[in-house]
Motif scaffolding. Sequence first.
Motif, PDB file in Angstrom:
ATOM      1  N   ASP A   1     -46.357  38.858  13.799  1.00  0.00           N
ATOM      2  CA  ASP A   1     -47.426  39.390  12.942  1.00  0.00           C
ATOM      3  C   ASP A   1     -48.422  40.195  13.785  1.00  0.00           C
ATOM      4  OD1 ASP A   1     -48.532  39.970  10.474  1.00  0.00           O
ATOM      5  OD2 ASP A   1     -49.772  38.175  10.388  1.00  0.00           O
TER       6      ASP A   1
ATOM      7  N   HIS B   1     -41.416  40.311  12.013  1.00  0.00           N
ATOM      8  CA  HIS B   1     -42.639  40.724  11.313  1.00  0.00           C
ATOM      9  C   HIS B   1     -43.656  41.235  12.323  1.00  0.00           C
ATOM     10  CE1 HIS B   1     -45.068  40.183   7.486  1.00  0.00           C
ATOM     11  NE2 HIS B   1     -45.978  40.585   8.358  1.00  0.00           N
TER      12      HIS B   1
ATOM     13  N   HIS C   1     -46.550  44.605  12.971  1.00  0.00           N
ATOM     14  CA  HIS C   1     -47.184  45.850  12.505  1.00  0.00           C
ATOM     15  C   HIS C   1     -47.394  46.786  13.694  1.00  0.00           C
ATOM     16  CE1 HIS C   1     -48.111  44.126   8.497  1.00  0.00           C
ATOM     17  NE2 HIS C   1     -48.223  42.989   9.149  1.00  0.00           N
TER      18      HIS C   1
ATOM     19  N   HIS D   1     -43.177  34.536   5.297  1.00  0.00           N
ATOM     20  CA  HIS D   1     -43.770  34.987   6.554  1.00  0.00           C
ATOM     21  C   HIS D   1     -44.972  34.121   6.936  1.00  0.00           C
ATOM     22  CE1 HIS D   1     -46.823  37.430   8.550  1.00  0.00           C
ATOM     23  NE2 HIS D   1     -47.410  37.688   7.419  1.00  0.00           N
TER      24      HIS D   1
ATOM     25  N   GLU E   1     -44.765  43.700   3.066  1.00  0.00           N
ATOM     26  CA  GLU E   1     -44.912  42.330   2.689  1.00  0.00           C
ATOM     27  C   GLU E   1     -45.614  42.243   1.336  1.00  0.00           C
ATOM     28  OE1 GLU E   1     -47.715  41.972   6.439  1.00  0.00           O
ATOM     29  OE2 GLU E   1     -48.033  40.226   5.172  1.00  0.00           O
TER      30      GLU E   1
ATOM     31  N   PRO F   1     -43.140  45.374   8.434  1.00  0.00           N
ATOM     32  CA  PRO F   1     -43.630  45.239   7.060  1.00  0.00           C
ATOM     33  C   PRO F   1     -44.639  46.332   6.723  1.00  0.00           C
ATOM     34  CG  PRO F   1     -44.693  43.636   8.487  1.00  0.00           C
ATOM     35  CD  PRO F   1     -43.758  44.404   9.354  1.00  0.00           C
TER      36      PRO F   1
HETATM   37 ZN   LIG Z   1     -48.056  41.050   8.177  1.00  0.00          ZN
END
Ligand SMILES: [Zn+2]
Length: 258
Positions: free
Chosen positions: A204, A7, A9, A155, A94, A37
């Motif tokens: 994340d 996960h 970005h 997540h 997500e 995601p």
């Molecule tokens: Zn995220």
Amino acid sequence: MNFTDTHTHLYSESFDEDQDVMIQRAIDAGVNRFFIPAIDSEYTERMYALEKNYPDHMFLMAGLHPTHVKENYEEELAHVEAQFAARDFYAVGEIGIDLYWDKSTLEIQRDAFKRQIQLAKKYKKPIVIHCREAFDEVFEVLESEKGDDLFGIFHCFSGTKEQAEQAINYNMKLGIGGVATFKNGKIDQFLAEIPLSHIVLETDAPYLSPVPYRGKRNESSYVVLVAEKLATIYQKPLDEIAAITTSNADEVFFTKRA
Ligand SMILES: [Zn+2]
């Protein structure tokens, strides 16, 4: 050692200055697969560009993030559906419910979540769940959609041991990231009692940096710090943590479903 960031970005504006250098830093650290995601249609082109530049490393999802479920959400869901109709993705994500940022959109968040779960089932894909201050609401939807065709990742899991077990009962792996390294993160208290077969690694990025970078920009190379924390929690060598969490990610994203 190979690590998978399930996960991240990487297309975020936070990386505009040094995206290639940052990605190379992760690859050099052994983090060589990145599951990306989606947020909303604004970022679709950036995601495709990333995939084009790193075809062996990037694995895209499509979906509408709960904090981006707004008045125009029908259009956004149509965009997600059109993406799946046009090509393959590795997950619907997500998706979920977030009551921290906005409680007033709960009804449409729930609708978007359910409809995207149904889309995932149609294409036999995993879902990647975002849940913030909404465990009851998320579990209620999962309960109504449960079955062999419902599976994926919870997540940034931040709940209790009971909530972890509940998520696992719905065929969800727990995405563990920087929060596991926080002093007040709480999940490190019981994580050792959750079998490692249910755990996947994530950052994340650019959010939720692990210690010692807490509060600063997160990046995918830091997934190694999360793995090191798990090695301490589970009392296992780092290479074993890397191998097991990588194979858990494979199970979610690459298992062909009948
Ligand atoms: Zn995220």
